[in-house]
Design a protein around this motif. Structure first.
Motif, mmCIF file in Angstrom:
data_model
loop_
_atom_site.group_PDB
_atom_site.id
_atom_site.type_symbol
_atom_site.label_atom_id
_atom_site.label_comp_id
_atom_site.label_asym_id
_atom_site.label_seq_id
_atom_site.Cartn_x
_atom_site.Cartn_y
_atom_site.Cartn_z
ATOM 1 N N VAL A 74 0.805 -1.220 0.000
ATOM 2 C CA VAL A 74 0.000 0.000 0.000
ATOM 3 C C VAL A 74 0.841 1.274 0.000
ATOM 4 O O VAL A 74 0.289 2.375 0.018
ATOM 5 C CB VAL A 74 -0.988 0.021 1.182
ATOM 6 C CG1 VAL A 74 -2.092 -0.999 0.958
ATOM 7 C CG2 VAL A 74 -0.284 -0.227 2.512
ATOM 8 N N SER A 75 2.157 1.131 -0.034
ATOM 9 C CA SER A 75 2.999 2.322 -0.210
ATOM 10 C C SER A 75 3.311 2.563 -1.683
ATOM 11 O O SER A 75 4.025 3.515 -2.017
ATOM 12 C CB SER A 75 4.297 2.189 0.586
ATOM 13 O OG SER A 75 5.158 1.214 0.016
ATOM 14 N N LEU A 76 2.755 1.720 -2.564
ATOM 15 C CA LEU A 76 2.945 1.863 -4.010
ATOM 16 C C LEU A 76 1.622 2.223 -4.673
ATOM 17 O O LEU A 76 0.623 1.514 -4.511
ATOM 18 C CB LEU A 76 3.491 0.561 -4.611
ATOM 19 C CG LEU A 76 4.824 0.065 -4.065
ATOM 20 C CD1 LEU A 76 5.178 -1.281 -4.693
ATOM 21 C CD2 LEU A 76 5.929 1.091 -4.318
ATOM 22 N N LYS A 80 2.698 7.640 4.203
ATOM 23 C CA LYS A 80 2.362 7.825 2.791
ATOM 24 C C LYS A 80 1.264 6.864 2.360
ATOM 25 O O LYS A 80 0.365 7.229 1.598
ATOM 26 C CB LYS A 80 3.605 7.624 1.918
ATOM 27 C CG LYS A 80 3.359 7.868 0.433
ATOM 28 C CD LYS A 80 4.618 7.625 -0.387
ATOM 29 C CE LYS A 80 4.352 7.848 -1.876
ATOM 30 N NZ LYS A 80 5.575 7.578 -2.698
ATOM 31 N N SER A 81 1.318 5.640 2.842
ATOM 32 C CA SER A 81 0.315 4.649 2.450
ATOM 33 C C SER A 81 -1.077 5.072 2.898
ATOM 34 O O SER A 81 -2.066 4.855 2.172
ATOM 35 C CB SER A 81 0.653 3.287 3.050
ATOM 36 O OG SER A 81 0.527 3.297 4.456
ATOM 37 N N GLU A 82 -1.200 5.675 4.077
ATOM 38 C CA GLU A 82 -2.516 6.086 4.572
ATOM 39 C C GLU A 82 -3.069 7.228 3.724
ATOM 40 O O GLU A 82 -4.277 7.284 3.453
ATOM 41 C CB GLU A 82 -2.432 6.469 6.044
ATOM 42 C CG GLU A 82 -1.960 5.310 6.915
ATOM 43 C CD GLU A 82 -2.426 5.382 8.344
ATOM 44 O OE1 GLU A 82 -3.185 6.315 8.690
ATOM 45 O OE2 GLU A 82 -2.054 4.490 9.139
ATOM 46 N N ILE A 141 -15.907 1.392 3.684
ATOM 47 C CA ILE A 141 -15.046 1.627 4.839
ATOM 48 C C ILE A 141 -13.609 1.275 4.482
ATOM 49 O O ILE A 141 -13.356 0.251 3.841
ATOM 50 C CB ILE A 141 -15.478 0.753 6.038
ATOM 51 C CG1 ILE A 141 -16.945 0.996 6.404
ATOM 52 C CG2 ILE A 141 -14.575 0.992 7.243
ATOM 53 C CD1 ILE A 141 -17.546 -0.118 7.242
ATOM 54 N N LEU A 142 -12.686 2.111 4.917
ATOM 55 C CA LEU A 142 -11.260 1.842 4.777
ATOM 56 C C LEU A 142 -10.603 1.925 6.146
ATOM 57 O O LEU A 142 -10.806 2.905 6.877
ATOM 58 C CB LEU A 142 -10.599 2.858 3.838
ATOM 59 C CG LEU A 142 -9.072 2.930 3.858
ATOM 60 C CD1 LEU A 142 -8.454 1.622 3.352
ATOM 61 C CD2 LEU A 142 -8.573 4.117 3.032
ATOM 62 N N VAL A 143 -9.819 0.916 6.484
ATOM 63 C CA VAL A 143 -8.982 0.971 7.691
ATOM 64 C C VAL A 143 -7.531 0.947 7.247
ATOM 65 O O VAL A 143 -7.053 -0.048 6.698
ATOM 66 C CB VAL A 143 -9.261 -0.198 8.642
ATOM 67 C CG1 VAL A 143 -8.345 -0.091 9.872
ATOM 68 C CG2 VAL A 143 -10.718 -0.213 9.073
ATOM 69 N N ASN A 144 -6.836 2.047 7.472
ATOM 70 C CA ASN A 144 -5.414 2.163 7.147
ATOM 71 C C ASN A 144 -4.603 1.653 8.328
ATOM 72 O O ASN A 144 -4.208 2.417 9.220
ATOM 73 C CB ASN A 144 -5.060 3.621 6.849
ATOM 74 C CG ASN A 144 -5.547 4.078 5.495
ATOM 75 O OD1 ASN A 144 -5.336 3.408 4.491
ATOM 76 N ND2 ASN A 144 -6.211 5.227 5.465
#
Length: 251
Positions: free
Chosen positions: A64-66, A116-118, A86-89
């Motif tokens: 998720v950092s890409l 960054k991913s969040e 819903i998204l949970v980072n």
């Protein structure tokens, strides 16, 4: 069921807090996209646990950092399960390095994965929700270290404290579209990441003595709070950061 009929993406859901949240969401009626770096025995176990509750589960591996992986995760979720609500980072990493020995690469690895991913996942979801006129909820996972100083985390702690600002700013910009954004800062939670603390007879008593409830927390306890924040019961809650730490910060 607080989340009946909802679809959630949980990053870093193969173990620990992410797994606890994914399974809590399923218990409350949500279908869940299980994201982790790889699809393996851990993610397969989470998938089976969710399906045993009568909910749909989909494993989508990716970093998720890409940017490309982030877009693919949401594209796959939309195609296979439907629009995400819903998204949970939750995905994150921690290393312990003395300040004077911290390298550029170590700083970049932690801040890219934890912060960054969040931003990227939140942006990807919000663009889709806004384009389709849909409401949604985002929960960012920070850390007790946003408020507590622990040696060797000069790169980790800033990445987690910055999530508070990220949460407030995103919530201010997307609130008019019916998208709520909140942050949970977990304390000492029984997960593989801090197993070395839980198994240390020297360190654990010292840490637990600082916690008002006198014990580590459980992933399911963080999951219960996340389920509330993701639900319509929290319809008037946005831009907030909540410590789920057994009273560690307040003691």
């Amino acid at each position: 069921m607080k989340l009946k009929g909802k679809i959630a993406v949980v990053t870093g859901a193969g173990q620990g807090i992410g797994r606890g949240i994914a399974e809590a969401f399923a218990h409350e009626g949500a279908d869940v996209v299980i994201n982790d770096l790889t699809a393996d025995d851990r993610t397969e176990l989470v998938r089976k646990n969710i399906e045993s509750k009568g909910r749909r589960a989909l494993v989508v591996a990716g970093d998720v950092s890409l940017r490309a992986d982030v877009e693919r995760i949401f594209d796959t979720a939309w195609k296979e399960l439907g629009p995400v609500d819903i998204l949970v980072n939750n995905a994150g990493i921690e290393t312990i390095v003395p300040f004077t020995e911290l390298t550029d690469e170590q700083w970049d690895d932690v801040t890219r994965t934890n912060l960054k991913s969040e931003w990227m996942c939140s942006q990807a979801l919000c663009k889709r929700l806004i384009a389709e006129g849909r409401k949604g909820a985002i929960i960012n996972i920070g850390s007790i270290q946003a408020a507590r100083v622990l040696p060797g985390r000069t790169h980790y702690a800033p990445s987690k404290l910055a999530i508070e600002a990220l949460t407030r700013n995103i919530s201010a910009e997307v609130g008019a579209h019916g998208i709520r954004v909140n942050c949970i800062h977990p304390g000492l939670i029984d997960t593989p990441m801090i197993r070395w603390v839980l198994e240390s007879p020297d360190i654990l008593p010292h840490v637990v003595a600082q916690i008002s409830l006198g014990r580590p927390g459980l992933p399911c306890e963080v999951g219960a709070v996340a389920a509330f924040l993701a639900s319509d019961e929290a319809a008037y809650v946005t831009g907030q950061s909540l410590y789920v730490d057994g009273g560690w910060v307040g003691k």
